[in-house]
Write a protein that holds these residues in place. Sequence first.
Motif, PDB file in Angstrom:
ATOM      1  N   ALA A 169      33.593  45.689  35.451  1.00  7.22           N
ATOM      2  CA  ALA A 169      33.441  44.735  34.343  1.00  7.22           C
ATOM      3  C   ALA A 169      33.199  43.342  34.897  1.00  7.22           C
ATOM      4  N   ARG A 197      39.159  39.119  32.345  1.00  9.98           N
ATOM      5  CA  ARG A 197      39.803  39.610  31.122  1.00  9.98           C
ATOM      6  C   ARG A 197      39.460  41.094  30.905  1.00  9.98           C
ATOM      7  N   LEU A 198      38.192  41.416  31.017  1.00 13.89           N
ATOM      8  CA  LEU A 198      37.801  42.805  30.754  1.00 13.89           C
ATOM      9  C   LEU A 198      38.273  43.738  31.868  1.00 13.89           C
ATOM     10  N   ARG A 199      38.323  43.212  33.090  1.00 17.66           N
ATOM     11  CA  ARG A 199      38.865  44.055  34.164  1.00 17.66           C
ATOM     12  C   ARG A 199      40.342  44.336  33.920  1.00 17.66           C
ATOM     13  N   ARG A 226      44.308  46.680  24.769  1.00 17.85           N
ATOM     14  CA  ARG A 226      43.779  45.800  23.719  1.00 17.85           C
ATOM     15  C   ARG A 226      44.404  44.409  23.785  1.00 17.85           C
ATOM     16  N   THR A 254      36.700  46.351  23.579  1.00 21.46           N
ATOM     17  CA  THR A 254      36.917  44.897  23.424  1.00 21.46           C
ATOM     18  C   THR A 254      35.824  44.046  24.077  1.00 21.46           C
ATOM     19  N   GLU A 255      34.776  44.657  24.589  1.00 15.06           N
ATOM     20  CA  GLU A 255      33.747  43.904  25.308  1.00 15.06           C
ATOM     21  C   GLU A 255      33.028  42.913  24.384  1.00 15.06           C
ATOM     22  N   THR A 256      32.824  41.693  24.890  1.00 16.68           N
ATOM     23  CA  THR A 256      32.064  40.687  24.144  1.00 16.68           C
ATOM     24  C   THR A 256      30.846  40.281  24.966  1.00 16.68           C
ATOM     25  N   ALA A 277      44.756  43.078  26.682  1.00 18.77           N
ATOM     26  CA  ALA A 277      44.270  42.633  27.994  1.00 18.77           C
ATOM     27  C   ALA A 277      45.399  42.495  28.998  1.00 18.77           C
ATOM     28  N   THR A 282      34.130  40.211  33.761  1.00 17.42           N
ATOM     29  CA  THR A 282      35.119  39.135  33.682  1.00 17.42           C
ATOM     30  C   THR A 282      36.510  39.664  34.006  1.00 17.42           C
ATOM     31  N   VAL A 309      41.580  44.610  30.894  1.00 15.51           N
ATOM     32  CA  VAL A 309      41.576  45.586  29.797  1.00 15.51           C
ATOM     33  C   VAL A 309      41.461  47.003  30.356  1.00 15.51           C
ATOM     34  N   ASP A 361      31.465  38.898  28.374  1.00 15.28           N
ATOM     35  CA  ASP A 361      31.695  39.834  29.479  1.00 15.28           C
ATOM     36  C   ASP A 361      30.382  40.293  30.106  1.00 15.28           C
TER      37      ASP A 361
END
Lengths: 613, 217
Positions: free
Chosen positions: A371, A375-377, A586, A414-416, A588, A373, A379, A419
């Motif tokens: 991932a 944050r996503l890593r 969810r 949750t990906e935006t 993070a 970012t 998650v 990311d």
Amino acid sequence: MLKDKIEKYLLSVQKPSRYIGGECGSVIKDKSKVDVRFAFCFPDSYDIGMSHLGMKILYSLINERENYWCERVFAPWEDFEAIMRENDIPLYALESLDPVKEFDFVGFTMQYELSYTNVLNMLDLAGIPVWAKDRGEELSPIVVAGGPCVCNPEPLADFFDIIILGEGEEVNLEIMDLYHEFKRKGAKRSEFLRAVSQIKGAYVPSLYDVEYNADNTVKAVVPKGNAPAVVTKRYIKDMDSVYYPENFVVPFTDIVHNRVSVEVLRGCIRGCRFCQAGFIYRPFREKSTLNICKQSKVLCENTGYDELSLCSLSTSDHSDINNMLSNLIDYTEGEHINLALPSLRIDNFSEELLEKVKKVRKSGLTFAPEAGTQRLRDVINKNVTEEEIMNTCRIAFEGGYSTVKLYFMMGLPTETDEDIVGIAELAQRIVDMYYTIENRPKGRGVQVSISTATFVPKPFTPFQFEAQDTKEEIERKQKLLIDSIKTKKIKVSWHNSDVSLLEAVLAKGDRRLSEVIFAAWKKGCKFDSWGEHFKFDKWVEAFEECGISPAFYAHRFREYDEILPWDHINYYVSKNFLINEDKTARMAKTTPNCRQKCSACGVVKETGVRCFD
Amino acid sequence: MIKVRTVFRKTGRAKYISHLDLNRFMLRAFRRTGLPIWYTEGYNPHPYIAFALALSLGYESDCEIMDFNLNSEVDFDEIVSKLNAVMPEGIEFISAFAPVNKITAIARSEFSVKMFCDDTQKLMKDFSDFLQRDSIIVEKKTKKGMSEIDLKPSVETSELVCDDSCVSFNVILPAGTQTNYNPSLLIDAFKNVINYPIDMVKICRNSIISDNGEKFL
Ligand code: SF4
């Protein structure tokens, strides 16, 4: 004789040596002295199947028993299949060249969803009814399956007599022993199947009825007779005493991985939330360095291979990695053997080991941040920080590398858009960093390759509840990624998202999927994992004809209280734990790895022993 | 460094091992023999082995030649038995000795050929007529692409023998570092002039002949 018939056509097909056996290390027995014959089928071409370690282990294990004989079977490539069908050559096994239909067991290893149609095609080529219900009361052949994909056995349930859950080293022989007993008694198929359902790890799908709700979700899975309500996987307690082959069948033709592989550990401590292997192979168990080195040496000597690879989900997590690698590098160098190292976390290596590793590592550097970012890593619980990524790349660049390959997933929960842009930014920072290094490789530009795959939610992971992105959404994100890249030094590639959709449906499907698989195969689908053979339009037709919506399986978030098609299958990791992990994701928040802290995933409850002291 | 020449048979299932695969296989096999094989020097050391002639995929042979070097002396019988201990079904070493003749002295090979079909009488007659032609033009792949050659002057065949199942004969064709003609060239050309199928063709190399006309081995 079948052999003469085969030989008549062999020279008119590509790479004939894959259809005639006779390789060094293949096991030939006198069939008049054999009680139970097992045809081990890999539902893909010889070149792929012969690279597979699990098959080598089980092949040798069964053949250790004097009165059992295990042989190999692969899917013939289309040129040879056409000849076989035209000239009534049934699917045969490579050792005896006898028809597969004559065997007691016909076993398939299910390593990826896109091999499902090959199973049907191989059964059909063998002249065995593809539907389990059509196989009558004669005892043989018993068609069985194992491998990671069958942790959700339901989409395949109607094709197999027995599905083996978990690791096969013990349970395979138990099933064969029971069969042997029933064969001597002259038993019927149904009698044997009822009895085998009492063996832990043996799931007999025909002994279960599935009921559905009006909204198409599963209402209940009801066992018949005394079949267990929950079927539990098998696992091997001790990696040092478990059987490991001393020889491999060594193909004449060049195959994907033509080398010695030694398994160094099973399971994974990491708990990346998208990774099925990380959960279904729990608990974490390792082999001692002594054993790893011993097995490596024996196998190299017996096969004559000049390449050795270590096999596991995460070799760097071996508790004695420094010592182990150091020993192996010394051994392989002395013997002109190339040690193929997997992607290692080099951050905790000693200076001296790093020097040694650098010397033997020839292939390029790959890294899987998954991932873009932090944050996503967090998650996905991929415990790698940007600093670690940068550090690893820096070490590699200083060591003379100028290309890195990074793997990412798209469509993660949750990906935006942030990311996605983050992927491009991370790659850019690696490019920039390269030019700050003074002793970078001279005269060469840096090349960062980004490979993205569409996220596929899998059973027995915290993300089993999650929906997969639609094709439109993935395409939008791919475009966004491309637009965010500002330099030619970064290259992007992706996997076909139709493939990912099909994987998600087959991975998370229920029994109704078997009609779709059947219909797709009838329409000519096979070798689906081979880009040139993948016929998505045929699959779409098959779904439509069966009145089944792929979106229902792939693109729908499943409520935590929904009965999942695989809820009656126990892979040790509890559903409650998976629900909690999904909730934590969810937010993070990360979960520590098993070595740092046990998160009570349910494994200890099943094994009765703590995973780490 | 000790030079060794070995002769081996390649029959049965082993005939489907391609020349490239055989080369790779032998390298692995040497590792298993424990023989003190000599490695090339340089950046990427590897055992040095050389085959005198390539054998087409699907052909059998009684006389394949492989040369290699050893670091120290080993009894020739022991070399043969050590190699045979690690061979697959169908490959069998017959002898090992110090090479005398140069590989470049090889001029021709003799093959036995068996053509199987339903009406062997007719096949024999047609093939015999075919061999009587003034020229036998075939296409052959060369380094420069496809080129046409006349096989006729280079083919030497024995008498044709015919039984219920097949027509058999021996044929001698140029072989060596310069020119290599396979019996398949001849048979494919023949197949083009008949209008019925040949079920199967079995070919086996019987012997290798030097430029002075004597047996190479
Ligand atoms: S029980 Fe604890 S240590 Fe064992 S696998 Fe589960 S979380 Fe990891």
